[in-house]
Design an enzyme around this catalytic site. Structure first.
Site, mmCIF file in Angstrom:
data_model
loop_
_atom_site.group_PDB
_atom_site.id
_atom_site.type_symbol
_atom_site.label_atom_id
_atom_site.label_comp_id
_atom_site.label_asym_id
_atom_site.label_seq_id
_atom_site.Cartn_x
_atom_site.Cartn_y
_atom_site.Cartn_z
ATOM 1 N N SER A 150 0.868 -1.195 0.000
ATOM 2 C CA SER A 150 0.000 0.000 0.000
ATOM 3 C C SER A 150 0.895 1.231 0.000
ATOM 4 C CB SER A 150 -0.874 -0.002 1.263
ATOM 5 O OG SER A 150 -1.413 1.283 1.490
ATOM 6 N N TYR A 163 -1.299 -0.318 10.595
ATOM 7 C CA TYR A 163 -1.610 -0.785 9.233
ATOM 8 C C TYR A 163 -0.477 -0.406 8.284
ATOM 9 C CZ TYR A 163 -3.782 -1.173 4.625
ATOM 10 O OH TYR A 163 -4.044 -1.495 3.312
HETATM 11 N N1 LIG Z 1 -8.831 -0.879 -0.866
HETATM 12 C C1 LIG Z 1 -7.813 -0.070 -0.612
HETATM 13 O O1 LIG Z 1 -7.966 1.172 -0.519
HETATM 14 C C2 LIG Z 1 -6.438 -0.656 -0.473
HETATM 15 C C3 LIG Z 1 -5.345 0.217 -0.609
HETATM 16 C C4 LIG Z 1 -4.071 -0.298 -0.457
HETATM 17 C C5 LIG Z 1 -3.891 -1.634 -0.201
HETATM 18 N N2 LIG Z 1 -4.971 -2.457 -0.071
HETATM 19 C C6 LIG Z 1 -4.707 -3.863 0.234
HETATM 20 O O2 LIG Z 1 -5.320 -4.662 -0.749
HETATM 21 C C7 LIG Z 1 -5.597 -5.956 -0.224
HETATM 22 C C8 LIG Z 1 -7.012 -6.360 -0.589
HETATM 23 O O3 LIG Z 1 -7.897 -5.449 0.020
HETATM 24 P P1 LIG Z 1 -9.317 -5.047 -0.559
HETATM 25 O O4 LIG Z 1 -9.344 -3.577 -0.609
HETATM 26 O O5 LIG Z 1 -9.639 -5.844 -1.762
HETATM 27 O O6 LIG Z 1 -10.218 -5.494 0.697
HETATM 28 P P2 LIG Z 1 -11.611 -6.269 0.793
HETATM 29 O O7 LIG Z 1 -12.493 -5.846 -0.308
HETATM 30 O O8 LIG Z 1 -12.044 -6.103 2.200
HETATM 31 O O9 LIG Z 1 -11.175 -7.783 0.519
HETATM 32 C C9 LIG Z 1 -10.341 -8.444 1.444
HETATM 33 C C10 LIG Z 1 -10.241 -9.910 1.053
HETATM 34 O O10 LIG Z 1 -9.452 -10.585 2.052
HETATM 35 C C11 LIG Z 1 -10.236 -11.679 2.569
HETATM 36 N N3 LIG Z 1 -9.920 -11.865 3.976
HETATM 37 C C12 LIG Z 1 -10.147 -11.000 4.999
HETATM 38 N N4 LIG Z 1 -9.790 -11.564 6.168
HETATM 39 C C13 LIG Z 1 -9.342 -12.817 5.864
HETATM 40 C C14 LIG Z 1 -8.850 -13.893 6.643
HETATM 41 N N5 LIG Z 1 -8.745 -13.808 7.994
HETATM 42 N N6 LIG Z 1 -8.474 -15.032 6.019
HETATM 43 C C15 LIG Z 1 -8.586 -15.139 4.670
HETATM 44 N N7 LIG Z 1 -9.048 -14.154 3.884
HETATM 45 C C16 LIG Z 1 -9.423 -13.009 4.482
HETATM 46 C C17 LIG Z 1 -11.686 -11.272 2.357
HETATM 47 O O11 LIG Z 1 -12.539 -12.392 2.206
HETATM 48 P P3 LIG Z 1 -13.375 -13.114 3.383
HETATM 49 O O12 LIG Z 1 -14.057 -12.036 4.169
HETATM 50 O O13 LIG Z 1 -14.306 -13.997 2.580
HETATM 51 O O14 LIG Z 1 -12.389 -13.893 4.166
HETATM 52 C C18 LIG Z 1 -11.588 -10.579 0.998
HETATM 53 O O15 LIG Z 1 -11.616 -11.530 -0.043
HETATM 54 C C19 LIG Z 1 -5.327 -5.854 1.283
HETATM 55 O O16 LIG Z 1 -4.065 -6.408 1.583
HETATM 56 C C20 LIG Z 1 -5.309 -4.357 1.540
HETATM 57 O O17 LIG Z 1 -4.524 -4.009 2.648
HETATM 58 C C21 LIG Z 1 -6.233 -1.987 -0.212
#
Ligand SMILES: NC(=O)c1ccc[n+]([C@@H]2O[C@H](COP(=O)([O-])OP(=O)(O)OC[C@H]3O[C@@H](n4cnc5c(N)ncnc54)[C@H](OP(=O)(O)O)[C@@H]3O)[C@@H](O)[C@H]2O)c1
Length: 273
Positions: A150, A163
């Protein structure tokens, strides 16, 4: 030591991609794009129903094979099963370390158990998965690992320190892995998204609509840019940063510190005899 951001071979032979956090958001979007590129998939997350829905759609739309592995990656036994799959399944040519979450609030005001869970999910799990995959891939002389970090890795003063710390860890790990694994024929990329419209915000109780809308990227755009960076052989991909010369200058300034960071004498400003 390789310091250029684009020294790696661009092409990876499609095989199977294992994607953590594939039930929604960035992971589910990668699943779509990688299936479109002809990868078979192993989708990992906790929500079985959502994973099955994604899997069914991708099988139908792209004719690829899709396995579903329901796992809570903060559970050591469940994590071990995913590690085992990565360590032994030679069909897996790409690991996408994507699953992650965030916690809201100040450090002092945070729920420390939630913080620990986040560190387990954002740091411990991807580290163990990367190790399992990298060890096998290096012995086979091929493969790729994409770590979703990130931009908060560079924003400690303005974002949750815990984070952003987990994401700085993933950036650091990626840079070290790239140096170690490139000679073995394994590609490593860190993707540093800015604010991206997914559920992660809502899950943490943060209103993404409170951010200026010019700061928020759609998830399709983010993943398409990240894959373009992968195709271009980048080690570090910043989907929003207009000019990579800014990143290169930052890296050059960091590396320029190196010769002076560890010395036998204290710096004169401390006036130690
Ligand atoms: N969105 C942003 O603004 C942003 C920015 C920078 C970086 N990121 C990074 O991008 C990555 C993906 O995030 P996202 O934005 O796509 O978030 P999201 O929409 O909340 O998706 C998160 C995914 O991780 C899974 N997950 C959560 N807890 C888990 C656990 N304990 N075990 C296994 N799977 C788990 C969730 O599925 P289940 O609930 O089905 O387990 C979901 O598929 C993360 O590493 C986040 O830090 C996001």
């Amino acid at each position: 030591m390789a310091t250029s951001n684009t020294t790696q071979a661009a092409a990876t032979t499609a095989g199977t991609a294992l994607i953590t956090g594939a039930s929604t958001g960035i992971g589910a979007t990668y699943a779509d794009r990688l299936a479109k590129r002809g990868y078979n998939l192993v989708l990992v997350a906790r929500d079985r129903q959502r994973l099955d829905t994604v899997a069914q759609r991708l099988r139908g739309q792209y004719g690829v094979q899709v396995d579903v592995l329901q796992a809570d990656l903060t559970d050591r036994a469940a994590l071990a099963q995913v590690e085992q799959r990565l360590a032994t399944d030679s069909a897996i040519t790409l690991l996408l370390n994507n699953a992650g979450n965030t916690v809201e609030g100040s450090f002092v005001g945070s729920d420390i158990d939630k913080v620990e869970g986040m560190i387990t999910l954002n740091v411990i799990a991807p580290t163990r998965l990367a190790k399992a995959a990298a060890t096998r891939m290096a012995s086979e002389g091929r493969g790729a690992i994409i770590n979703i970090a990130s931009v908060t890795a560079m924003m400690a003063e303005t974002f949750s320190g815990t984070y952003s710390g987990t994401k700085a860890y993933m950036l650091n790990l990626t840079q070290a892995m790239q140096v170690e694994l490139a000679p073995a024929g394994v590609r490593v990329q860190a993707v540093l998204p800015g604010a991206t419209r997914t559920e992660i915000w809502e899950r943490a109780g943060i209103d993404i609509n409170a951010l200026p809308k010019e700061m928020v990227m759609g998830v399709d755009t983010m993943v398409d840019a990240a894959l373009a960076g992968f195709d271009q052989g980048e080690t570090i991909t910043l989907p929003a940063l207009p000019d990579m010369a800014d990143w290169d200058a930052f890296t050059a300034a960091r590396l320029a510190l190196q010769p002076n960071l560890s010395r036998s004498t204290a710096a004169p400003r401390y006036q130690v005899a």
